[in-house]
Design a protein around this motif. Structure first.
Motif, PDB file in Angstrom:
ATOM      1  N   MET A   1       0.963  -1.186   0.086  1.00 19.79           N
ATOM      2  CA  MET A   1      -0.203  -0.062   0.037  1.00 19.79           C
ATOM      3  C   MET A   1       0.782   1.145  -0.042  1.00 19.79           C
ATOM      4  N   THR A   2       0.749   2.018  -1.033  1.00 21.10           N
ATOM      5  CA  THR A   2       1.461   3.291  -1.077  1.00 21.10           C
ATOM      6  C   THR A   2       0.659   4.476  -0.771  1.00 21.10           C
ATOM      7  N   ILE A   3       1.181   5.270   0.268  1.00 19.88           N
ATOM      8  CA  ILE A   3       0.360   6.291   0.658  1.00 19.88           C
ATOM      9  C   ILE A   3       1.093   7.575   0.370  1.00 19.88           C
ATOM     10  N   ARG A   4       0.684   8.699  -0.010  1.00 22.85           N
ATOM     11  CA  ARG A   4       1.632  10.011  -0.408  1.00 22.85           C
ATOM     12  C   ARG A   4       1.916  10.559   0.846  1.00 22.85           C
ATOM     13  N   ASN A   5       3.429  11.128   0.763  1.00 24.58           N
ATOM     14  CA  ASN A   5       3.927  11.982   1.910  1.00 24.58           C
ATOM     15  C   ASN A   5       3.097  13.174   2.542  1.00 24.58           C
ATOM     16  N   PRO A   6       2.704  12.952   3.797  1.00 26.24           N
ATOM     17  CA  PRO A   6       1.815  13.935   4.449  1.00 26.24           C
ATOM     18  C   PRO A   6       2.407  14.961   4.708  1.00 26.24           C
ATOM     19  N   GLY A   7       3.752  15.222   4.977  1.00 26.29           N
ATOM     20  CA  GLY A   7       4.421  16.393   5.399  1.00 26.29           C
ATOM     21  C   GLY A   7       4.817  16.183   6.819  1.00 26.29           C
ATOM     22  N   SER A   8       5.094  17.153   7.657  1.00 23.38           N
ATOM     23  CA  SER A   8       5.729  16.864   8.988  1.00 23.38           C
ATOM     24  C   SER A   8       4.568  16.973  10.127  1.00 23.38           C
ATOM     25  N   ARG A   9       5.104  16.735  11.317  1.00 25.11           N
ATOM     26  CA  ARG A   9       4.228  16.667  12.261  1.00 25.11           C
ATOM     27  C   ARG A   9       3.262  17.724  12.536  1.00 25.11           C
ATOM     28  N   ARG A  10       2.032  17.212  13.009  1.00 27.15           N
ATOM     29  CA  ARG A  10       0.968  18.043  13.089  1.00 27.15           C
ATOM     30  C   ARG A  10       0.556  19.126  11.850  1.00 27.15           C
ATOM     31  N   GLY A  11       0.614  18.277  10.747  1.00 28.77           N
ATOM     32  CA  GLY A  11       0.314  18.978   9.433  1.00 28.77           C
ATOM     33  C   GLY A  11       1.097  20.173   9.139  1.00 28.77           C
ATOM     34  N   VAL A 143      -6.072  -3.497   2.957  1.00 28.90           N
ATOM     35  CA  VAL A 143      -7.282  -3.961   2.573  1.00 28.90           C
ATOM     36  C   VAL A 143      -7.214  -5.404   2.254  1.00 28.90           C
ATOM     37  N   ASN A 144      -6.105  -6.250   2.195  1.00 25.41           N
ATOM     38  CA  ASN A 144      -6.031  -7.526   1.879  1.00 25.41           C
ATOM     39  C   ASN A 144      -4.692  -8.021   2.852  1.00 25.41           C
ATOM     40  N   ALA A 145      -4.764  -9.144   2.902  1.00 17.59           N
ATOM     41  CA  ALA A 145      -3.565 -10.135   3.754  1.00 17.59           C
ATOM     42  C   ALA A 145      -2.894 -10.742   3.044  1.00 17.59           C
ATOM     43  N   ALA A 183     -14.161   8.914   0.748  1.00 15.28           N
ATOM     44  CA  ALA A 183     -13.753   9.299  -0.621  1.00 15.28           C
ATOM     45  C   ALA A 183     -12.678   8.644  -1.010  1.00 15.28           C
ATOM     46  N   LEU A 184     -12.650   8.201  -2.515  1.00 17.76           N
ATOM     47  CA  LEU A 184     -11.976   7.314  -3.219  1.00 17.76           C
ATOM     48  C   LEU A 184     -10.983   8.363  -4.165  1.00 17.76           C
ATOM     49  N   TYR A 185      -9.615   8.167  -4.112  1.00 14.51           N
ATOM     50  CA  TYR A 185      -8.734   8.977  -4.745  1.00 14.51           C
ATOM     51  C   TYR A 185      -7.787   8.117  -5.389  1.00 14.51           C
ATOM     52  N   SER A 186      -7.586   8.539  -6.607  1.00 16.14           N
ATOM     53  CA  SER A 186      -6.292   8.009  -7.511  1.00 16.14           C
ATOM     54  C   SER A 186      -5.216   8.363  -6.844  1.00 16.14           C
ATOM     55  N   LYS A 187      -4.068   7.303  -6.896  1.00 23.30           N
ATOM     56  CA  LYS A 187      -2.835   7.544  -6.107  1.00 23.30           C
ATOM     57  C   LYS A 187      -1.912   8.442  -6.809  1.00 23.30           C
ATOM     58  N   ASN A 188      -2.510   8.793  -8.162  1.00 23.70           N
ATOM     59  CA  ASN A 188      -1.611   9.563  -9.051  1.00 23.70           C
ATOM     60  C   ASN A 188      -2.220  10.953  -8.904  1.00 23.70           C
ATOM     61  N   ASP A 189      -3.432  11.052  -8.236  1.00 22.64           N
ATOM     62  CA  ASP A 189      -4.023  12.467  -8.081  1.00 22.64           C
ATOM     63  C   ASP A 189      -4.329  12.525  -6.647  1.00 22.64           C
ATOM     64  N   ASP A 213      -6.017  -3.711  -9.602  1.00 19.81           N
ATOM     65  CA  ASP A 213      -5.937  -4.049 -10.856  1.00 19.81           C
ATOM     66  C   ASP A 213      -5.291  -5.527 -11.191  1.00 19.81           C
ATOM     67  N   ALA A 214      -6.279  -6.354 -11.656  1.00 23.23           N
ATOM     68  CA  ALA A 214      -5.749  -7.827 -11.803  1.00 23.23           C
ATOM     69  C   ALA A 214      -4.707  -8.015 -12.939  1.00 23.23           C
ATOM     70  N   ALA A 215      -4.611  -7.095 -13.573  1.00 27.07           N
ATOM     71  CA  ALA A 215      -3.718  -7.113 -14.740  1.00 27.07           C
ATOM     72  C   ALA A 215      -2.166  -6.838 -14.114  1.00 27.07           C
ATOM     73  N   THR A 216      -2.097  -6.045 -13.385  1.00 24.60           N
ATOM     74  CA  THR A 216      -0.793  -5.431 -12.726  1.00 24.60           C
ATOM     75  C   THR A 216      -0.752  -6.027 -11.326  1.00 24.60           C
ATOM     76  N   GLY A 217      -1.552  -6.478 -10.698  1.00 24.64           N
ATOM     77  CA  GLY A 217      -1.476  -7.009  -9.308  1.00 24.64           C
ATOM     78  C   GLY A 217      -1.340  -5.967  -8.293  1.00 24.64           C
ATOM     79  N   LEU A 218      -1.706  -4.605  -8.826  1.00 21.29           N
ATOM     80  CA  LEU A 218      -1.374  -3.289  -8.032  1.00 21.29           C
ATOM     81  C   LEU A 218      -2.832  -2.687  -7.514  1.00 21.29           C
ATOM     82  N   PHE A 219      -2.816  -1.854  -6.402  1.00 28.72           N
ATOM     83  CA  PHE A 219      -3.938  -1.104  -6.207  1.00 28.72           C
ATOM     84  C   PHE A 219      -3.736   0.439  -6.761  1.00 28.72           C
ATOM     85  N   ASP A 220      -4.636   0.786  -7.437  1.00 24.76           N
ATOM     86  CA  ASP A 220      -4.417   2.073  -8.156  1.00 24.76           C
ATOM     87  C   ASP A 220      -4.912   3.309  -7.311  1.00 24.76           C
TER      88      ASP A 220
END
Length: 231
Positions: A1-11, A143-145, A183-189, A213-220
């Motif tokens: 699971m890839t999450i975007r960098n949220p920045g530093s402590r306490r926003g 979301v999975n294991a 809310a659902l967000y694309s990892k690219n946006d 995405d079953a073709a890539t085995g990744l979550f978009d």
């Protein structure tokens, strides 16, 4: 699971970005002429001996404007003091998990809980406020294991507005939140400022992967639950 960098402590990173946007929007303010407006010519008073003081008209006195009334300060939302989270419970979807404490990877992305083969617990990003403090506390979960099992946050999409989320804290208190929306967000946006930006009250963000995405085995995508501290 890839999450975007949220920045530093306490926003603070998000707050800085917001400040830059504000400065840009205000860059044109305050422009104008620097000259003094014409006040008009002074009245001419006769120096003739026949002139009397009563002949000089008395100007009407301008009304005195009342002092400006300062707007009432917005009431501060009640928040809790700092205390690290210990466990997370979401009764409506049957979740109860210990909480890991996660930081950032070398590339600036968020660490994610590691699955040792039996599913991974959820984790709190330790650069965000503790749950109950002012600002958005960030909790991450898979979301999975491994082996095809479901992850701790597999059913986040089933959460509806008003559902309760309980976070027990190491000081013995429990921060109770209510779901506001999902809310659902694309990892690219991914909307970093919206998710991680400072908030006037204590809020919670639950984040997991979505859009397999079953073709890539990744979550978009990422799915995010927004919740607020219960009054």
């Amino acid at each position: 699971m890839t999450i975007r960098n949220p920045g530093s402590r306490r926003g603070r990173g998000a707050s800085t970005a917001a400040g830059v946007l504000l400065l840009l929007s205000l860059a044109g303010c305050g422009a104008g002429t620097t000259g003094t407006p014409d006040a008009g010519s002074a009245p001419s008073i006769s120096s003739s001996p026949s002139a009397t003081a009563s002949a000089v008209p008395t100007p009407a006195q301008a009304p005195v404007a009342p002092p400006p009334v300062a707007p009432a300060a917005a009431p501060q939302l009640q928040v809790l003091g700092a205390s690290a989270p210990a466990t997370l419970s979401i009764p409506s979807i049957g979740v109860r998990t210990d909480l890991l404490h996660l930081g950032l990877e070398e590339n600036g992305s968020l660490q994610v809980p590691q699955d040792s083969g039996h599913g991974a617990p959820a984790g709190w990003y330790n650069g965000s406020p503790t749950p109950g403090e002012r600002g958005p506390a960030v909790l991450l979960g898979h979301v999975n294991a491994l082996g095809g099992a479901t992850g701790v946050f597999a059913n986040l999409r089933k959460l509806t507005p008003g559902a309760e989320i309980n976070v027990s804290r190491t000081d013995g208190s429990t921060a109770v939140f209510t779901v506001d929306r999902g809310a659902l967000y694309s990892k690219n946006d991914f909307p970093t400022l919206e998710v991680y930006g400072n908030t006037p009250g204590a809020e919670l963000r639950l984040i997991t992967c979505d859009g397999y995405d079953a073709a890539t085995g990744l979550f978009d995508d990422n799915y995010v639950i927004y919740a607020k501290l219960k009054a």
